[in-house]
Design a protein around this motif. Structure first.
Motif, PDB file in Angstrom:
ATOM      1  N   LEU A  90      13.100  15.576 -16.234  1.00 51.59           N
ATOM      2  CA  LEU A  90      12.297  14.533 -15.582  1.00 51.59           C
ATOM      3  C   LEU A  90      12.046  13.355 -16.527  1.00 51.59           C
ATOM      4  O   LEU A  90      12.072  12.190 -16.100  1.00 51.59           O
ATOM      5  N   ILE A  91      11.811  13.659 -17.805  1.00 44.30           N
ATOM      6  CA  ILE A  91      11.612  12.565 -18.768  1.00 44.30           C
ATOM      7  C   ILE A  91      12.883  11.729 -18.896  1.00 44.30           C
ATOM      8  O   ILE A  91      12.845  10.490 -18.901  1.00 44.30           O
ATOM      9  N   ALA A  92      14.030  12.409 -18.990  1.00 46.02           N
ATOM     10  CA  ALA A  92      15.306  11.681 -19.076  1.00 46.02           C
ATOM     11  C   ALA A  92      15.539  10.844 -17.822  1.00 46.02           C
ATOM     12  O   ALA A  92      15.968   9.686 -17.891  1.00 46.02           O
ATOM     13  N   LEU A  93      15.240  11.456 -16.658  1.00 43.39           N
ATOM     14  CA  LEU A  93      15.385  10.709 -15.408  1.00 43.39           C
ATOM     15  C   LEU A  93      14.454   9.501 -15.383  1.00 43.39           C
ATOM     16  O   LEU A  93      14.827   8.400 -14.938  1.00 43.39           O
ATOM     17  N   GLY A  94      13.231   9.689 -15.891  1.00 44.14           N
ATOM     18  CA  GLY A  94      12.287   8.579 -15.908  1.00 44.14           C
ATOM     19  C   GLY A  94      12.756   7.443 -16.807  1.00 44.14           C
ATOM     20  O   GLY A  94      12.648   6.270 -16.447  1.00 44.14           O
ATOM     21  N   LEU A  95      13.293   7.798 -17.985  1.00 42.10           N
ATOM     22  CA  LEU A  95      13.765   6.761 -18.904  1.00 42.10           C
ATOM     23  C   LEU A  95      14.927   5.972 -18.304  1.00 42.10           C
ATOM     24  O   LEU A  95      15.077   4.772 -18.564  1.00 42.10           O
ATOM     25  N   VAL A  96      15.754   6.656 -17.503  1.00 50.51           N
ATOM     26  CA  VAL A  96      16.901   5.983 -16.891  1.00 50.51           C
ATOM     27  C   VAL A  96      16.482   5.205 -15.638  1.00 50.51           C
ATOM     28  O   VAL A  96      16.917   4.070 -15.418  1.00 50.51           O
ATOM     29  N   ALA A  97      15.662   5.823 -14.808  1.00 52.80           N
ATOM     30  CA  ALA A  97      15.357   5.231 -13.501  1.00 52.80           C
ATOM     31  C   ALA A  97      14.161   4.290 -13.510  1.00 52.80           C
ATOM     32  O   ALA A  97      14.031   3.447 -12.616  1.00 52.80           O
ATOM     33  N   ASN A  98      13.267   4.429 -14.500  1.00 52.74           N
ATOM     34  CA  ASN A  98      12.053   3.607 -14.472  1.00 52.74           C
ATOM     35  C   ASN A  98      12.320   2.103 -14.494  1.00 52.74           C
ATOM     36  O   ASN A  98      11.673   1.348 -13.761  1.00 52.74           O
ATOM     37  N   PRO A  99      13.249   1.598 -15.327  1.00 55.82           N
ATOM     38  CA  PRO A  99      13.511   0.147 -15.257  1.00 55.82           C
ATOM     39  C   PRO A  99      13.921  -0.316 -13.868  1.00 55.82           C
ATOM     40  O   PRO A  99      13.476  -1.363 -13.393  1.00 55.82           O
ATOM     41  N   ALA A 100      14.771   0.482 -13.188  1.00 58.88           N
ATOM     42  CA  ALA A 100      15.192   0.113 -11.836  1.00 58.88           C
ATOM     43  C   ALA A 100      14.011   0.157 -10.864  1.00 58.88           C
ATOM     44  O   ALA A 100      13.874  -0.694  -9.981  1.00 58.88           O
ATOM     45  N   LEU A 101      13.137   1.179 -11.015  1.00 55.43           N
ATOM     46  CA  LEU A 101      11.975   1.276 -10.136  1.00 55.43           C
ATOM     47  C   LEU A 101      11.022   0.101 -10.342  1.00 55.43           C
ATOM     48  O   LEU A 101      10.496  -0.470  -9.376  1.00 55.43           O
ATOM     49  N   LEU A 102      10.793  -0.280 -11.608  1.00 57.62           N
ATOM     50  CA  LEU A 102       9.915  -1.413 -11.872  1.00 57.62           C
ATOM     51  C   LEU A 102      10.520  -2.717 -11.344  1.00 57.62           C
ATOM     52  O   LEU A 102       9.813  -3.562 -10.791  1.00 57.62           O
ATOM     53  N   ARG A 103      11.849  -2.872 -11.512  1.00 60.78           N
ATOM     54  CA  ARG A 103      12.490  -4.070 -10.951  1.00 60.78           C
ATOM     55  C   ARG A 103      12.381  -4.085  -9.439  1.00 60.78           C
ATOM     56  O   ARG A 103      12.161  -5.143  -8.830  1.00 60.78           O
ATOM     57  N   ALA A 104      12.530  -2.928  -8.831  1.00 57.76           N
ATOM     58  CA  ALA A 104      12.390  -2.848  -7.366  1.00 57.76           C
ATOM     59  C   ALA A 104      10.984  -3.263  -6.935  1.00 57.76           C
ATOM     60  O   ALA A 104      10.810  -3.970  -5.934  1.00 57.76           O
ATOM     61  N   HIS A 105       9.980  -2.818  -7.716  1.00 58.02           N
ATOM     62  CA  HIS A 105       8.603  -3.198  -7.388  1.00 58.02           C
ATOM     63  C   HIS A 105       8.411  -4.713  -7.507  1.00 58.02           C
ATOM     64  O   HIS A 105       7.813  -5.351  -6.617  1.00 58.02           O
ATOM     65  N   PHE A 106       8.937  -5.316  -8.571  1.00 59.64           N
ATOM     66  CA  PHE A 106       8.786  -6.761  -8.753  1.00 59.64           C
ATOM     67  C   PHE A 106       9.547  -7.533  -7.678  1.00 59.64           C
ATOM     68  O   PHE A 106       9.068  -8.543  -7.169  1.00 59.64           O
ATOM     69  N   HIS A 107      10.762  -7.043  -7.319  1.00 62.55           N
ATOM     70  CA  HIS A 107      11.522  -7.716  -6.259  1.00 62.55           C
ATOM     71  C   HIS A 107      10.784  -7.633  -4.924  1.00 62.55           C
ATOM     72  O   HIS A 107      10.796  -8.590  -4.136  1.00 62.55           O
ATOM     73  N   LEU A 108      10.159  -6.489  -4.675  1.00 66.11           N
ATOM     74  CA  LEU A 108       9.399  -6.333  -3.438  1.00 66.11           C
ATOM     75  C   LEU A 108       8.237  -7.310  -3.385  1.00 66.11           C
ATOM     76  O   LEU A 108       8.014  -7.980  -2.360  1.00 66.11           O
ATOM     77  N   VAL A 109       7.496  -7.414  -4.480  1.00 67.39           N
ATOM     78  CA  VAL A 109       6.363  -8.334  -4.520  1.00 67.39           C
ATOM     79  C   VAL A 109       6.832  -9.780  -4.396  1.00 67.39           C
ATOM     80  O   VAL A 109       6.248 -10.584  -3.654  1.00 67.39           O
ATOM     81  N   ALA A 136       0.818  -1.207   0.000  1.00 66.49           N
ATOM     82  CA  ALA A 136       0.000   0.000   0.000  1.00 66.49           C
ATOM     83  C   ALA A 136       0.855   1.261   0.000  1.00 66.49           C
ATOM     84  O   ALA A 136       0.410   2.322  -0.449  1.00 66.49           O
ATOM     85  N   VAL A 137       2.102   1.165   0.499  1.00 66.38           N
ATOM     86  CA  VAL A 137       2.981   2.334   0.555  1.00 66.38           C
ATOM     87  C   VAL A 137       4.114   2.208  -0.456  1.00 66.38           C
ATOM     88  O   VAL A 137       4.141   2.884  -1.491  1.00 66.38           O
ATOM     89  N   ALA A 138       5.042   1.307  -0.160  1.00 62.32           N
ATOM     90  CA  ALA A 138       6.209   1.161  -1.035  1.00 62.32           C
ATOM     91  C   ALA A 138       5.807   0.663  -2.420  1.00 62.32           C
ATOM     92  O   ALA A 138       6.324   1.145  -3.440  1.00 62.32           O
ATOM     93  N   GLY A 139       4.897  -0.278  -2.468  1.00 56.76           N
ATOM     94  CA  GLY A 139       4.462  -0.785  -3.766  1.00 56.76           C
ATOM     95  C   GLY A 139       3.757   0.283  -4.584  1.00 56.76           C
ATOM     96  O   GLY A 139       3.955   0.377  -5.798  1.00 56.76           O
ATOM     97  N   PHE A 140       2.953   1.115  -3.914  1.00 54.70           N
ATOM     98  CA  PHE A 140       2.250   2.181  -4.630  1.00 54.70           C
ATOM     99  C   PHE A 140       3.244   3.180  -5.215  1.00 54.70           C
ATOM    100  O   PHE A 140       3.113   3.620  -6.357  1.00 54.70           O
ATOM    101  N   VAL A 141       4.272   3.512  -4.421  1.00 52.78           N
ATOM    102  CA  VAL A 141       5.262   4.492  -4.886  1.00 52.78           C
ATOM    103  C   VAL A 141       6.066   3.937  -6.057  1.00 52.78           C
ATOM    104  O   VAL A 141       6.234   4.605  -7.082  1.00 52.78           O
ATOM    105  N   THR A 142       6.582   2.722  -5.913  1.00 57.83           N
ATOM    106  CA  THR A 142       7.422   2.157  -6.974  1.00 57.83           C
ATOM    107  C   THR A 142       6.635   1.860  -8.240  1.00 57.83           C
ATOM    108  O   THR A 142       7.204   1.809  -9.332  1.00 57.83           O
TER     109      THR A 142
END
Length: 337
Positions: free
Chosen positions: A77-96, A19-25
Motif C-alpha cells: 500500500l505504501i508503494a502504491l501510494g508513492l506511485v499513485a498519490n501524485p496522480a490522485l493529487l493532480r486529479a483533485h487539482f484538475h477537478l477543482v 463533497a464526494v469526488a474531491g473528498f476521495v481524491t
C-alpha cells in the motif's frame, strides 16, 4: 441576481462534487500511506495486543504469520501510494480547476473589458503626447526660429549701414539656430530615442543608467532585439522609474535588473526590476508617474507591481510580453557604475 449568475451555479456544483469526488481524491493519498504504515506497526509488535480480535483489511490478525502478511500488504500500500498519490493529487487539482476556474466566455469578457480600458488609455496618452509635442514646438523651437528669422531680416537691413551690428545679429541668429536644433533633438529623443533605433534596448538602458544623477548598478541579459513599440515602452517605463527614484525617493543607489524570460509555449516577457534605497511610500494610485507607466505597459498586456513600504526600500517590477527577433544583436551587460 445571484441565481442568474452562472458562476453561482458552478459554485453549487463544486460543493456537491467536491463533497464526494474531491473528498476521495484528497483523502485517499494520505489514507494509503497511513494504512500501509499501520501494517508495518502490526509486525513491529502491535499484533500481540490485537491478536484474534482485529482485521487488517482482509487479513485476520491471529499471530506472527498473519502480522507478516499485514506488513507485506502495508508495504504494498505504501508503494502504491508513492506511485499513485501524485496522480490522485493532480486529479483533485484538475477537478477543482474545471469547476472553479473562469470559463472561456468569462475569460473572453474579461479580455474585452481589459482591451477597452487599455484602448481608452492609449487614446488619451496619444492625445496628451500630441499636445505635449505641439506645446514644445510652439514654445521652444518655433519661437527660436521666429526670432532667428527676425534677426536675419534686421541683419540684412543693417549689412551696408552697420556691418558690425549685422555681424552681431548673425551671431545671435546662429546661436538661436543651434538652440533650436538642440530642442528639436530633445523632442525627437522624447518620441523615440535614437539609441533604440541605432543600437539596442540594452544599450539604451545602459545610457539611462549612466546619465542618471544617482549611481545605478545594472544587470542586463537580453538575447537580441524586440519589436520597436515594445522596446520603446520598456525604455520609457525604465526612464520614468529611474527618474522617480532620483527625484522623489531620495535614493542614494539604484539597482536595475533587465532580462528576458522565455515562455514554455514560445515567446516570453521582458522582466524589469528596479530597486532603490530611498524613503519608500510610492503609490501608483496616488497619481504619480508610476500610474503613467502602468497605463503605458497595459497597452502591451504588461503589468507593473510596486513594493514600497514607508522607509524603503522600493522595488518596482515590470513584465512586458515580447519575443526576440530572429537575429540577436550583441550588447554589453553587467555594467557597474
Amino acid at each position: 441576481m445571484l441565481l442568474r449568475d452562472p458562476a453561482t451555479w458552478r459554485d453549487v456544483l463544486w460543493l456537491l462534487v467536491d463533497a464526494v469526488a474531491g473528498f476521495v481524491t484528497a483523502l485517499l493519498p494520505v489514507a494509503l500511506i497511513a494504512y500501509g504504515v499501520e501494517g508495518l506497526v502490526l509486525l513491529a509488535g502491535l499484533w500481540h495486543a490485537v491478536s484474534g480480535a482485529y482485521w487488517y483489511a482482509f487479513i485476520p490478525v491471529s499471530g506472527f504469520g498473519s502480522a507478516v502478511l499485514c506488513a507485506a500488504l502495508g508495504a504494498a500500500l505504501i508503494a502504491l501510494g508513492l506511485v499513485a498519490n501524485p496522480a490522485l493529487l493532480r486529479a483533485h487539482f484538475h477537478l477543482v480547476r474545471a469547476l472553479l476556474a473562469p470559463t472561456r466566455e468569462a475569460r473572453l469578457e474579461q479580455r474585452v473589458r481589459r482591451l477597452a480600458e487599455t484602448r481608452h488609455d492609449a487614446v488619451d496618452d496619444s492625445a496628451a503626447a500630441l499636445r505635449r509635442i505641439e506645446r514644445d514646438l510652439h514654445d521652444g523651437a518655433q519661437a527660436r526660429l521666429v526670432a532667428m528669422g527676425m534677426d536675419l531680416g534686421t541683419a540684412l537691413a543693417l549689412i551696408e549701414k552697420d556691418p558690425a551690428g549685422a555681424k552681431a545679429l548673425l551671431a545671435q541668429a546662429r546661436s538661436s539656430s543651434a538652440a533650436a536644433l538642440t530642442e528639436l533633438r530633445d523632442l525627437v529623443r522624447g518620441i523615440h530615442p535614437p539609441v533604440l533605433a541605432e543600437r539596442s534596448l540594452a544599450d539604451a538602458v545602459e545610457a539611462l543608467a549612466l546619465h542618471c544623477c544617482v549611481p545605478v548598478e545594472t544587470d542586463i541579459d537580453l538575447p537580441g532585439r524586440y519589436g520597436e513599440p515594445v522596446e520603446a515602452a520598456a525604455y520609457f517605463a525604465i526612464s520614468e522609474v529611474l527618474t522617480n527614484a532620483a527625484r522623489h525617493a531620495g535614493a542614494r543607489r539604484v539597482w536595475l535588473d533587465l532580462h528576458f524570460a522565455p515562455a514554455a509555449g514560445g515567446g516570453g516577457a521582458l522582466c524589469v526590476a528596479v530597486t532603490d534605497d530611498g524613503r519608500g511610500g510610492a503609490d501608483p494610485s496616488a497619481g504619480s508617474g508610476l500610474r503613467g507607466v502602468e497605463r503605458r505597459l497595459a497597452g502591451f498586456d504588461g503589468v507593473l507591481a510596486v513594493s514600497s513600504p514607508p522607509g524603503g526600500p522600493t522595488m518596482v517590477t515590470m513584465e512586458v510580453p515580447a519575443a526576440p527577433a530572429a537575429e540577436p544583436v550583441s550588447s554589453p551587460s553587467g555594467h557597474r557604475r
